[in-house]
Structure formats: C-alpha cells, structure tokens
Design a protein around this motif. Structure first.
Motif, PDB file in Angstrom:
ATOM      1  N   TYR A   1       0.832  -1.207   0.000  1.00 30.99           N
ATOM      2  CA  TYR A   1       0.000   0.000   0.000  1.00 30.99           C
ATOM      3  C   TYR A   1       0.864   1.254   0.000  1.00 30.99           C
ATOM      4  CZ  TYR A   1      -3.623   3.330   1.318  1.00 30.99           C
ATOM      5  OH  TYR A   1      -4.488   4.400   1.336  1.00 30.99           O
ATOM      6  N   PHE A   2       1.950   1.236   0.796  1.00 35.46           N
ATOM      7  CA  PHE A   2       2.887   2.363   0.819  1.00 35.46           C
ATOM      8  C   PHE A   2       3.963   2.113  -0.232  1.00 35.46           C
ATOM      9  CE2 PHE A   2       1.069   2.104   5.085  1.00 35.46           C
ATOM     10  CZ  PHE A   2       0.630   3.410   5.260  1.00 35.46           C
ATOM     11  N   HIS A   3       4.167   3.093  -1.090  1.00 40.46           N
ATOM     12  CA  HIS A   3       5.007   2.883  -2.264  1.00 40.46           C
ATOM     13  C   HIS A   3       6.462   3.306  -2.082  1.00 40.46           C
ATOM     14  CE1 HIS A   3       1.209   2.886  -5.012  1.00 40.46           C
ATOM     15  NE2 HIS A   3       1.257   1.872  -4.180  1.00 40.46           N
TER      16      HIS A   3
ATOM     17  N   ASP B   1       7.797   8.497  -3.687  1.00 37.84           N
ATOM     18  CA  ASP B   1       6.596   8.135  -4.428  1.00 37.84           C
ATOM     19  C   ASP B   1       5.395   8.556  -3.585  1.00 37.84           C
ATOM     20  OD1 ASP B   1       4.513   7.031  -5.832  1.00 37.84           O
ATOM     21  OD2 ASP B   1       5.574   5.176  -6.294  1.00 37.84           O
ATOM     22  N   LEU B   2       4.642   9.532  -4.055  1.00 34.73           N
ATOM     23  CA  LEU B   2       3.549  10.087  -3.274  1.00 34.73           C
ATOM     24  C   LEU B   2       2.211   9.415  -3.553  1.00 34.73           C
ATOM     25  CD1 LEU B   2       4.429  13.879  -3.496  1.00 34.73           C
ATOM     26  CD2 LEU B   2       5.112  12.202  -1.795  1.00 34.73           C
ATOM     27  N   SER B   3       2.204   8.337  -4.319  1.00 38.04           N
ATOM     28  CA  SER B   3       0.966   7.608  -4.587  1.00 38.04           C
ATOM     29  C   SER B   3       0.815   6.473  -3.575  1.00 38.04           C
ATOM     30  CB  SER B   3       0.964   7.040  -6.011  1.00 38.04           C
ATOM     31  OG  SER B   3       2.046   6.142  -6.198  1.00 38.04           O
ATOM     32  N   TYR B   4      -0.453   6.044  -3.368  1.00 39.30           N
ATOM     33  CA  TYR B   4      -0.755   4.997  -2.399  1.00 39.30           C
ATOM     34  C   TYR B   4      -1.757   4.028  -2.995  1.00 39.30           C
ATOM     35  CZ  TYR B   4       1.412   8.298   0.817  1.00 39.30           C
ATOM     36  OH  TYR B   4       2.294   9.152   1.418  1.00 39.30           O
ATOM     37  N   GLY B   5      -1.837   2.854  -2.403  1.00 35.16           N
ATOM     38  CA  GLY B   5      -2.782   1.842  -2.863  1.00 35.16           C
ATOM     39  C   GLY B   5      -2.060   0.626  -3.403  1.00 35.16           C
ATOM     40  N   VAL B   6      -2.772  -0.509  -3.444  1.00 38.53           N
ATOM     41  CA  VAL B   6      -2.152  -1.753  -3.891  1.00 38.53           C
ATOM     42  C   VAL B   6      -3.159  -2.567  -4.699  1.00 38.53           C
ATOM     43  CG1 VAL B   6      -2.764  -2.867  -1.700  1.00 38.53           C
ATOM     44  CG2 VAL B   6      -0.975  -3.857  -3.132  1.00 38.53           C
TER      45      VAL B   6
ATOM     46  N   VAL C   1       6.096   4.591   7.702  1.00 40.35           N
ATOM     47  CA  VAL C   1       4.844   5.341   7.754  1.00 40.35           C
ATOM     48  C   VAL C   1       5.128   6.802   8.061  1.00 40.35           C
ATOM     49  CG1 VAL C   1       2.669   5.636   8.999  1.00 40.35           C
ATOM     50  CG2 VAL C   1       3.449   3.349   8.398  1.00 40.35           C
TER      51      VAL C   1
ATOM     52  N   ASP D   1       6.878   8.365   5.035  1.00 39.51           N
ATOM     53  CA  ASP D   1       5.944   8.696   3.955  1.00 39.51           C
ATOM     54  C   ASP D   1       5.147   9.951   4.267  1.00 39.51           C
ATOM     55  OD1 ASP D   1       6.799   6.530   2.558  1.00 39.51           O
ATOM     56  OD2 ASP D   1       5.143   5.232   3.107  1.00 39.51           O
TER      57      ASP D   1
ATOM     58  N   GLY E   1       5.840  13.934   2.277  1.00 39.92           N
ATOM     59  CA  GLY E   1       4.757  14.605   1.554  1.00 39.92           C
ATOM     60  C   GLY E   1       4.955  16.102   1.467  1.00 39.92           C
TER      61      GLY E   1
END
Length: 401
Positions: free
Chosen positions: A76-78, A82-87, A348, A351, A355
């Motif tokens: 989920y944490f890239h 890399d400011l994008s998230y999700g898996v 965490v 990240d 940001g």
C-alpha cells in the motif's frame, strides 16, 4: 536496530542484511524478537485460568498483527519519493515481518496453552515439557524434509516493471539452497502465487546480480534470469523453522518461572546459549550455511544462541546488579515497540514527512536528512580525525614505554 539499518544500510553494507549466506547485524533482529516473544509467553501463561479464553485472545492478537503487517508491507505504501498509495490485490504481498511474528506467536501460544506439562524437579525441564520438545522435533523434521527433499521444477515469472514479458528459471533440482531453485521459494510460489511475493528480494545484492555487491547496483552483463525474480524472505516454509526460535525463548521463560535463584537461572541461560552458538557455527563450517531468507538450521541455532547470550547479559546487568539507567531507553522502546516499528521501521512516518517537499518530491526532508546524516562521506572527516588521534596515542604510548 532496524531503524538504523533501514536508513544507513545502503551506505554501510556491513550492517545491512546479508545478500544471501552469512549473518550481519540486521540479520539478528528477527530471531531476537521471536526469542523474546517466547520468553514473554512463558510469563504470560505462568497461570492459565481459562484455556478457551486464552486461546481466543491469542487468535485475536495474531489476526491484528497479521492484518497490520499486510497493510504496512503488502504494497500500500510505495516508498521514498513516491507520493501515490494503494495496492493491486492481484499483486499484494501476504507475507512480511509482522505476519511471521503473528504466525509464530499463535503456534507457540497454542502449544503453551494446550500441550500437557508436568511440574517436576529442577533437573526435569526436558521431562516437564516433553510434548513441547516433541512438537519442536516434528517441526524441524518437516522443515528439513521439505527443504532438502522437495524437487523444484522449472518455473516462470513476469518482470515486475513489464508484466508482458515472461521469464523462465531452469531448476529441476533437489536440495538446492541457491536463490532461484530452493524449496522455500517453491512452497511460497505454489501456495501464495508468484505475484504475491516480495518483488525486490535481498539476493539482488549478491555478486551475481549487482556489480556493487553487497550493495544494490546495476546488473552485471552476464546476470542470470533469476536476478529479476520475486522471493519472500518471510515466507511459509522459513516461518516454520522460525517457530523453533520462539520455542527456545519459551524455554528460557520456563527457567525464569521455575528457577528462583540468580545463579540457577544464569547457568541455565548461558549453557544452552553457547551450545547453540557453537552448533550453528560448526554447521556453517561444514557447509550448512547460515541463511536468513531460508531460516536455515545453522542460522536458527546461531541466532537463538546469540539471543540467549544477550538476554543473559542483560539479566545480569539489570536483575542481578540492578543497573537500569543504561537500559531505560531500551525499556521504553520495548514497551512501545509496535508503534515505533509502525511509524519508523515501516516508513509510515517517512511517507508522511516526505509529503512536504520543495518543488520536486526528491527534495524533501527525508532525502536531505539521509544524505547528510547517513552518508558515508559525511562521516569520513570524523573517522579520519579519530584515526589520526588514535595514531598519535599509539605513538605516545610507544615513546613512554
């Protein structure tokens, strides 16, 4: 220790995880944690008012750890910059550090709750916990039988950065402990699926896969196909071997519960520790290499012995001599280990901080701090000054002598 390794391991490979065979500072963290989990379980289950209630709590705690681990390490944490998230659920990683701890904790806790034990004399530890050790022997037998007995066939995987390209790894071997064709990876690929494994395994820092080995680097011109392959260092079969480390810690906890004198406890701490250290080292010399990704038998023995020795040292320092001030920070971190691990060791907090950046994501506080504090170049002037001072002291002592 892992916070140190994660932030400075790239600049100081000597403290980073070993690329494959061998043991470094970072490779001690997982077995030390599993060892102390075992010690804690012996104290928690010193008295068991209700086996069913204890079982329910153990299962719930394991599930919490497992799903927290999937959230933190499932993809989920890239990562940095890399400011994008999700898996993508078709690519989510099911295994990880907290998942292994959850699995090992659950197995050992259930054994401690349900396996029969007979309270006996000081010399009857093995007899008192006979069923525990039978379970350990069966666990090791299953692990070693699969590790050396499974025949690993040829297998395929898709390139992580280009899913349209399929690569083939040629195996067809048995008892192979190299990165591409070992039984640990084979079991994970069969049960979890090749897409659900760690896509950036530690062996990409080996000489076969990196010209900067033991650090990350470009692939050599003759790099084998498997350098691009996924592999999970916290997989299923290796976690079966990790159960034994927790059982050894559990046995140390039994020493605390049943032995009432410091001398008795220290003897029971130090003797098994040195036996395990010696056994692990001898096995390594005989060709059964210490290997964290495979959680090999020699690695399990050596690291469990090291954990026992360090535990004994801290027991003497804190419990016998009552010298607590040097360990107050460690005590605080131990009491808040999960939140510290979540915020720092799994990035965490990193990240969140990264940001906030200046014009480009690469120009953030995390990158600036890492380049200034963790860089080898930033420490070289200090190291050279220390070396000069050391040489002067040696010269002065020689002159005085």
């Amino acid at each position: 220790m892992m916070i140190l390794v994660d932030n400075a391991g790239g600049e100081w490979p000597a403290i980073n995880h070993s690329p494959w065979n061998g043991v470094t500072l970072a490779d001690l963290v997982m077995p030390f944690f599993l060892f102390i989990v075992g010690v804690a379980l012996a104290l928690v289950y010193k008295k068991i008012p209700s086996k069913l209630d204890s079982t329910r709590k153990a299962i719930l705690r394991s599930l919490k750890l497992f799903f927290l681990g999937v959230f933190l390490q499932g993809g989920y944490f890239h990562g940095e910059n890399d400011l994008s998230y999700g898996v993508d659920l078709t690519l989510i990683r099911w295994c990880g550090i907290l998942q292994r701890i959850a699995f090992v904790y659950l197995v050992v806790a259930l054994c401690e709750v349900w396996l029969p034990r007979v309270q006996g004399s000081y010399f009857g530890f093995m007899q008192n916990y006979l069923f525990h050790w039978i379970f350990v022997v069966v666990t090791l037998t299953v692990y070693l039988s699969l590790l050396y007995g499974l025949k690993v066939p040829d297998w395929q995987f898709e390139l992580p950065n280009n899913r349209n390209i399929t690569m083939t790894v040629t195996c067809g071997t048995r008892s192979n402990l190299d990165p591409p064709c070992n039984a640990v990876g084979y079991v994970d690929r069969q049960i979890l699926g090749v897409n659900h494994l760690d896509q950036r395994p530690v062996f990409i820092r080996t000489e076969s896969c990196s010209i900067n080995s033991p650090d990350y680097g470009p692939l050599p011109a003759d790099a084998p196909v498997w350098c691009h392959a996924p592999f999970d260092p916290e997989g299923i079969l290796s976690s079966v071997s990790a159960i034994v480390t927790c059982f050894i810690g559990l046995h140390y906890g039994h020493f605390i519960v049943q032995c009432k004198e410091h001398k008795q406890r220290i003897i029971n701490f130090i003797v098994p520790a040195f036996i395990l250290l010696a056994l692990g080292y001898v096995l390594h010399l005989l060709g059964i290499k210490m290997n964290k990704p495979l959680y090999s038998f020699s690695y399990m023995c050596f690291t469990a012995g090291a954990a026992g020795a360090v535990f004994c040292l801290l027991y003497i320092l804190v419990d016998v001599y009552d010298i607590r001030y040097p360990t107050l920070l460690l005590e605080w971190m131990g009491m808040n280990s999960l939140i510290i691990y979540t915020l720092a060791a799994t990035d965490v907090l990193v990240d969140f901080i990264q940001g906030f950046y200046w014009k480009q994501p690469q120009k953030n506080l995390v990158r600036s701090f890492s380049s200034q504090v963790c860089s080898r170049k930033s420490w070289e002037p200090w190291i050279s000054q220390i070396s000069i001072i050391g040489e002067l002291l040696v010269t002065l002592s020689t002159f005085c002598r």
